[in-house]
Scaffold this motif. Structure first.
Motif, PDB file in Angstrom:
ATOM      1  N   MET A 150       0.961  -1.219   0.103  1.00 26.19           N
ATOM      2  CA  MET A 150       0.440  -0.092   0.019  1.00 26.19           C
ATOM      3  C   MET A 150       0.470   0.837   0.055  1.00 26.19           C
ATOM      4  O   MET A 150       0.448   2.161  -0.782  1.00 26.19           O
ATOM      5  CB  MET A 150      -0.995   0.143   1.278  1.00 26.19           C
ATOM      6  CG  MET A 150      -1.938   0.771   0.767  1.00 26.19           C
ATOM      7  SD  MET A 150      -3.272   0.246   0.237  1.00 26.19           S
ATOM      8  CE  MET A 150      -4.112  -1.381   1.391  1.00 26.19           C
ATOM      9  N   ARG A 151       1.938   1.209   0.395  1.00 21.23           N
ATOM     10  CA  ARG A 151       2.934   2.695   0.988  1.00 21.23           C
ATOM     11  C   ARG A 151       4.494   2.202   0.834  1.00 21.23           C
ATOM     12  O   ARG A 151       4.371   1.641   2.196  1.00 21.23           O
ATOM     13  CB  ARG A 151       2.624   3.305   2.061  1.00 21.23           C
ATOM     14  CG  ARG A 151       3.256   4.517   1.665  1.00 21.23           C
ATOM     15  CD  ARG A 151       2.837   5.696   2.633  1.00 21.23           C
ATOM     16  NE  ARG A 151       1.795   6.226   2.361  1.00 21.23           N
ATOM     17  CZ  ARG A 151       1.264   7.669   1.554  1.00 21.23           C
ATOM     18  NH1 ARG A 151       2.558   7.414   1.106  1.00 21.23           N
ATOM     19  NH2 ARG A 151       0.094   7.685   1.619  1.00 21.23           N
ATOM     20  N   MET A 211     -10.256   6.138  -6.358  1.00 18.78           N
ATOM     21  CA  MET A 211     -10.714   5.642  -5.226  1.00 18.78           C
ATOM     22  C   MET A 211     -10.954   4.548  -5.291  1.00 18.78           C
ATOM     23  O   MET A 211     -12.217   4.186  -5.148  1.00 18.78           O
ATOM     24  CB  MET A 211     -11.335   6.337  -3.998  1.00 18.78           C
ATOM     25  CG  MET A 211     -10.714   8.284  -4.830  1.00 18.78           C
ATOM     26  SD  MET A 211      -9.362   7.834  -2.747  1.00 18.78           S
ATOM     27  CE  MET A 211      -8.940   9.869  -2.574  1.00 18.78           C
ATOM     28  N   GLY A 217     -10.028   2.644   3.990  1.00 22.51           N
ATOM     29  CA  GLY A 217      -9.205   3.657   3.478  1.00 22.51           C
ATOM     30  C   GLY A 217      -8.742   5.233   4.033  1.00 22.51           C
ATOM     31  O   GLY A 217      -9.354   5.079   4.899  1.00 22.51           O
ATOM     32  N   GLU A 218      -8.040   5.888   4.028  1.00 22.66           N
ATOM     33  CA  GLU A 218      -6.824   6.695   3.983  1.00 22.66           C
ATOM     34  C   GLU A 218      -8.206   8.271   4.514  1.00 22.66           C
ATOM     35  O   GLU A 218      -7.655   9.484   4.919  1.00 22.66           O
ATOM     36  CB  GLU A 218      -5.820   7.015   4.364  1.00 22.66           C
ATOM     37  CG  GLU A 218      -4.448   5.978   4.658  1.00 22.66           C
ATOM     38  CD  GLU A 218      -3.230   6.087   3.966  1.00 22.66           C
ATOM     39  OE1 GLU A 218      -3.384   7.064   3.510  1.00 22.66           O
ATOM     40  OE2 GLU A 218      -2.473   5.278   5.080  1.00 22.66           O
ATOM     41  N   ASP A 219      -8.483   7.722   2.928  1.00 21.01           N
ATOM     42  CA  ASP A 219      -8.877   9.745   2.368  1.00 21.01           C
ATOM     43  C   ASP A 219     -10.357   9.335   3.254  1.00 21.01           C
ATOM     44  O   ASP A 219     -10.879   8.255   2.043  1.00 21.01           O
ATOM     45  CB  ASP A 219      -8.648   9.717   1.184  1.00 21.01           C
ATOM     46  CG  ASP A 219      -7.444   9.870   0.585  1.00 21.01           C
ATOM     47  OD1 ASP A 219      -7.265  11.065   0.490  1.00 21.01           O
ATOM     48  OD2 ASP A 219      -6.789   8.740   0.684  1.00 21.01           O
ATOM     49  N   ARG A 403     -14.700   5.617   2.640  1.00 23.51           N
ATOM     50  CA  ARG A 403     -13.448   6.085   2.822  1.00 23.51           C
ATOM     51  C   ARG A 403     -12.899   5.311   2.177  1.00 23.51           C
ATOM     52  O   ARG A 403     -13.606   4.181   0.855  1.00 23.51           O
ATOM     53  CB  ARG A 403     -12.854   4.939   3.870  1.00 23.51           C
ATOM     54  CG  ARG A 403     -13.987   5.432   5.546  1.00 23.51           C
ATOM     55  CD  ARG A 403     -13.101   7.090   5.887  1.00 23.51           C
ATOM     56  NE  ARG A 403     -11.831   7.100   5.758  1.00 23.51           N
ATOM     57  CZ  ARG A 403     -11.766   8.333   6.187  1.00 23.51           C
ATOM     58  NH1 ARG A 403     -11.956   9.231   6.415  1.00 23.51           N
ATOM     59  NH2 ARG A 403     -10.249   7.969   6.546  1.00 23.51           N
ATOM     60  N   ILE A 405      -9.134   4.382  -0.830  1.00 26.15           N
ATOM     61  CA  ILE A 405      -8.056   4.184  -1.394  1.00 26.15           C
ATOM     62  C   ILE A 405      -7.455   5.048  -2.719  1.00 26.15           C
ATOM     63  O   ILE A 405      -7.698   4.409  -3.613  1.00 26.15           O
ATOM     64  CB  ILE A 405      -7.329   3.074  -1.238  1.00 26.15           C
ATOM     65  CG1 ILE A 405      -7.724   1.919   0.510  1.00 26.15           C
ATOM     66  CG2 ILE A 405      -5.804   2.596  -1.527  1.00 26.15           C
ATOM     67  CD1 ILE A 405      -7.905   0.338   0.270  1.00 26.15           C
ATOM     68  N   GLU A 406      -6.844   5.941  -2.253  1.00 22.93           N
ATOM     69  CA  GLU A 406      -6.178   6.493  -3.891  1.00 22.93           C
ATOM     70  C   GLU A 406      -4.920   4.849  -4.791  1.00 22.93           C
ATOM     71  O   GLU A 406      -4.382   5.312  -4.496  1.00 22.93           O
ATOM     72  CB  GLU A 406      -5.746   7.971  -3.923  1.00 22.93           C
ATOM     73  CG  GLU A 406      -4.742   7.944  -4.549  1.00 22.93           C
ATOM     74  CD  GLU A 406      -3.936   9.126  -4.637  1.00 22.93           C
ATOM     75  OE1 GLU A 406      -3.651   9.747  -4.542  1.00 22.93           O
ATOM     76  OE2 GLU A 406      -2.926   9.317  -5.597  1.00 22.93           O
ATOM     77  N   ARG A 446      -0.987  -1.127  -5.267  1.00 25.82           N
ATOM     78  CA  ARG A 446      -1.437  -0.467  -4.577  1.00 25.82           C
ATOM     79  C   ARG A 446      -3.119  -0.771  -5.050  1.00 25.82           C
ATOM     80  O   ARG A 446      -4.022  -1.309  -4.027  1.00 25.82           O
ATOM     81  CB  ARG A 446      -1.909   1.245  -4.512  1.00 25.82           C
ATOM     82  CG  ARG A 446      -2.272   1.651  -3.582  1.00 25.82           C
ATOM     83  CD  ARG A 446      -2.425   3.071  -2.900  1.00 25.82           C
ATOM     84  NE  ARG A 446      -1.217   3.359  -2.596  1.00 25.82           N
ATOM     85  CZ  ARG A 446      -1.604   5.081  -2.163  1.00 25.82           C
ATOM     86  NH1 ARG A 446      -1.736   5.431  -2.749  1.00 25.82           N
ATOM     87  NH2 ARG A 446       0.087   5.182  -1.615  1.00 25.82           N
ATOM     88  N   SER A 450      -5.935  -2.669  -2.417  1.00 24.06           N
ATOM     89  CA  SER A 450      -6.524  -2.484  -2.402  1.00 24.06           C
ATOM     90  C   SER A 450      -7.958  -3.393  -2.386  1.00 24.06           C
ATOM     91  O   SER A 450      -9.784  -2.984  -2.179  1.00 24.06           O
ATOM     92  CB  SER A 450      -7.471  -0.849  -3.152  1.00 24.06           C
ATOM     93  OG  SER A 450      -5.994  -0.177  -2.669  1.00 24.06           O
ATOM     94  N   GLU A 453      -8.790  -5.484   0.431  1.00 26.23           N
ATOM     95  CA  GLU A 453      -9.149  -4.257   1.526  1.00 26.23           C
ATOM     96  C   GLU A 453     -10.391  -4.450   1.314  1.00 26.23           C
ATOM     97  O   GLU A 453     -11.184  -4.171   2.140  1.00 26.23           O
ATOM     98  CB  GLU A 453      -8.192  -3.065   1.299  1.00 26.23           C
ATOM     99  CG  GLU A 453      -8.155  -2.457   2.581  1.00 26.23           C
ATOM    100  CD  GLU A 453      -7.717  -2.356   3.644  1.00 26.23           C
ATOM    101  OE1 GLU A 453      -8.151  -3.596   4.623  1.00 26.23           O
ATOM    102  OE2 GLU A 453      -5.992  -3.043   3.355  1.00 26.23           O
TER     103      GLU A 453
END
Ligand code: ATP
Ligand code: MG
Length: 572
Positions: A150-151, A211, A217-219, A403, A405-406, A446, A450, A453
């Motif tokens: 993811m990161r 997204m 999700g972070e966003d 929510r 995830i980009e 990612r 995702s 996720e």
């Protein structure tokens, strides 16, 4: 692929350092293995899913007219000095020297290199529009690499760059890519939204983030339930009709609020609701200004909207000493009455009367506060965070919040790089024109993370079929039984021949642990071949997503499965 000959190291236990579900499951399903912080091996099973996403991306970008290139990971410092980013990029840029002491960096993104290609090879407007893309390994020395793929620090990205003669051309290129992205994520089998994103304080240019919807999700994003509007909450506008300030009915009066500092505590203590309060935030900017911001008590400040409005890059809540200095009271008791700094208020506050605010005095609030009579606001603006149920700024429908995830980003760049690096072409008048650029990224790893996720249960991964490492797993209940082995081998051969990607679980293990593994690795269709079923002439199909079981007559099993897989791939 025969499982007995494959490298698929599943884990029963959840690795201690994996915080999010996708990271845990990718480790447990043997998809990735860590080499260093944010740096992973793509193991065979994981690589298959990565390659699936890459193939979809390639097909859709080719269809949109983009052309594949491959640029180097090692970038010479000179190019980055030309754009000015060698100095500006900061620590995420991994720099190193070669044996001749020349400076290099690992490319975290490739605007410089691609602009260099184009300025050296494209001379005429006739060669435009041009869109170059690559699927390549990036390196960013992220401050907090986490959540597996993811990161990461080293990760695979698809990056594309469009070049046009003018703004209108650049807009057309942008639209094409936006549509290609929609197709890509739909074909991956993902639930997603394309949201309007913040494109920084400089503004003007536009930008969308893609997204994948997932609780983790972070966003925060909002989307309209009746039109296409969707936006990052950082950006989502709130439309208010004409706001009329109601007439004051109450006198301004002080009320004691001993040690009640939060909106909830004050509302509870005064037996009212947070909606009757106005909160006052003392905020500092990077341009050294201190301002007060007013919001309805139950609302959250949108820092990005405020920064845009103030024309600064970022804002932060003032520290305790500053609050004391500006308001004369400890934090928790700030209010607009008698305040000496510039006051901005959210539009919603303009429609309020007889509200409660801090009194700039310890343990004290004002009630019956009214605009105009008791204080004045310098600027009313849309400053709050959008929430579930707010009206859509486009059509008045209802906003839903999610929510996300980009996974992808499309961005109109303008002439930032073409100008600093001198990328021009001759137009039809023979005049030099600076190229207008767009840039477009997709995180390949990612996207896979995702997808997991978004699609999993307590037993493991549930791959959307288009990006599943295999379409079908054929599980031999007992590989030592000849009838079982023969039937499974035959099905395996037939499926492979028809292009259905199949994993044959021929391991000599207990059926229970094979079923557990199959659930964990999330292959969409599982066929169980057992002696008991065979006696009746049947195999059993179980769908990973629905858990639904059906009996397949042995003679028709391959045909039925091929049909089902083809239908699932065509449906996108
Ligand atoms: P973020 O805000 O998550 O750091 P970014 O704005 O830096 O993302 P871009 O530069 O737009 O990301 O990169 C394009 C795409 O590459 C992102 O949409 C994301 O899918 C992916 N990506 C970015 N950074 C990473 C990373 N560290 N690991 C994996 N994928 C990444
Ligand atoms: Mg980043």
């Amino acid at each position: 692929m025969r499982w007995s000959e494959y490298l698929l190291p599943t884990l029963k236990e959840t690795p201690a350092d994996a915080e999010v579900v996708s990271h845990q499951l990718m480790m447990r399903a043997g998809m990735i293995r860590k080499v260093a912080a944010g740096i992973y091996n793509y193991m065979p099973f994981g690589l298959r899913s990565i390659r699936k996403v890459e193939t979809i991306v390639r097909e859709e970008l080719d269809r949109a007219g983009a052309i594949e290139v491959l640029m180097p990971m090692a970038n010479p410092a000179e190019l980055w000095q030309e754009s000015g980013r060698w100095e500006k990029y900061g620590k995420e840029l991994l720099r190193f020297k070669d044996r001749k002491d020349a400076d290099f960096c690992m490319g975290p993104t490739h605007e410089e290199v691609v602009t260099d290609i184009v300025r050296n090879t494209v001379r005429s407007y006739r060669q435009l529009p041009l869109n170059l893309y690559q699927i390549q390994t990036k390196f960013r020395d992220e401050i907090r690499p986490r959540f597996g793929l993811m990161r990461g620090r080293e990760f695979i990205m698809k990056d594309a760059y469009s070049f046009d003669l003018d703004d209108a051309g650049a807009d057309a290129s942008y639209t094409k890519m936006y549509q290609a992205y929609r197709r890509i994520f739909a074909r991956c089998g993902l639930k997603f939204r394309a949201v309007e994103a913040d494109s920084g304080a400089i503004g003007g240019s536009f930008s969308h983030e893609f997204m994948v919807l997932a609780e983790s999700g972070e966003d925060g994003i909002v989307s309209c339930d009746s039109c296409e509007y969707a936006a990052n909450v950082e950006k989502a506008e709130i439309r208010m009709g004409d706001v009329v300030t109601p007439a004051a009915a109450e006198e301004l009066r002080k009320v004691e609020t001993p040690a009640r500092k939060t909106i909830e505590d004050v509302a509870l203590f005064l037996e009212t609701s947070p909606q009757r309060l106005v909160k006052t935030l003392i905020v500092e900017t990077d341009t050294d200004e201190t301002v007060a911001v007013l919001l309805r008590g139950d609302r959250e400040l949108n820092e990005i909207k405020l920064a845009h409005r103030l024309g600064c890059t970022w804002i932060t809540l003032a520290p305790e000493e500053k609050v004391l200095k500006v308001t004369g009271a400890p934090s928790g008791f700030a209010g607009p009455v008698g305040l000496k700094v510039r006051i901005l208020a959210d539009l919603e506050v303009q429609g309020m009367a007889d509200f409660i605010t801090g009194a700039n005095e310890k343990d004290t609030h004002f009630a019956g506060v009214n605009l105009g009579r008791d204080f004045t606001v310098d600027t009313f603006a849309d400053l709050r965070q959008a929430v579930n149920g707010d009206p859509c700024p486009r059509c008045g429908g209802k906003l839903e919040s999610w929510r996300g995830i980009e996974v992808g980003h499309v961005f109109k760049l303008g002439t930032k790089y073409s100008e600093s690096m001198g990328a021009t072409v001759l137009d039809d008048q023979g005049k030099d024109r600076t190229l207008v650029m767009g840039c477009y990224g997709i995180g390949i790893g990612r996207t896979v993370a995702s997808a997991i996720e978004q699609n999993h249960d307590e037993n493991g991964i549930i791959f959307p079929l288009p990006i599943a490492p295999f379409h079908v797993v054929v599980t031999m209940v007992n590989p030592n039984d000849d009838s079982v082995r023969d039937a499974a081998e035959k099905l395996y051969a037939d499926l492979q021949a028809a292009g259905v990607e199949t994993l044959l679980d021929d391991r000599d293990e207990r059926p229970g642990s094979k079923f557990k593994d199959a659930d964990l690795i999330g292959i969409p269709l599982r066929v169980t071949v057992g002696a008991r079923g065979l006696k009746e002439g049947n195999l059993e199909l179980q769908e990973r997503q629905s858990g639904e079981r059906t009996l397949l007559p042995v003679g028709e099993a391959a045909t039925l499965l091929v049909e089902q897989v083809r239908a699932a791939l065509a449906a996108r």
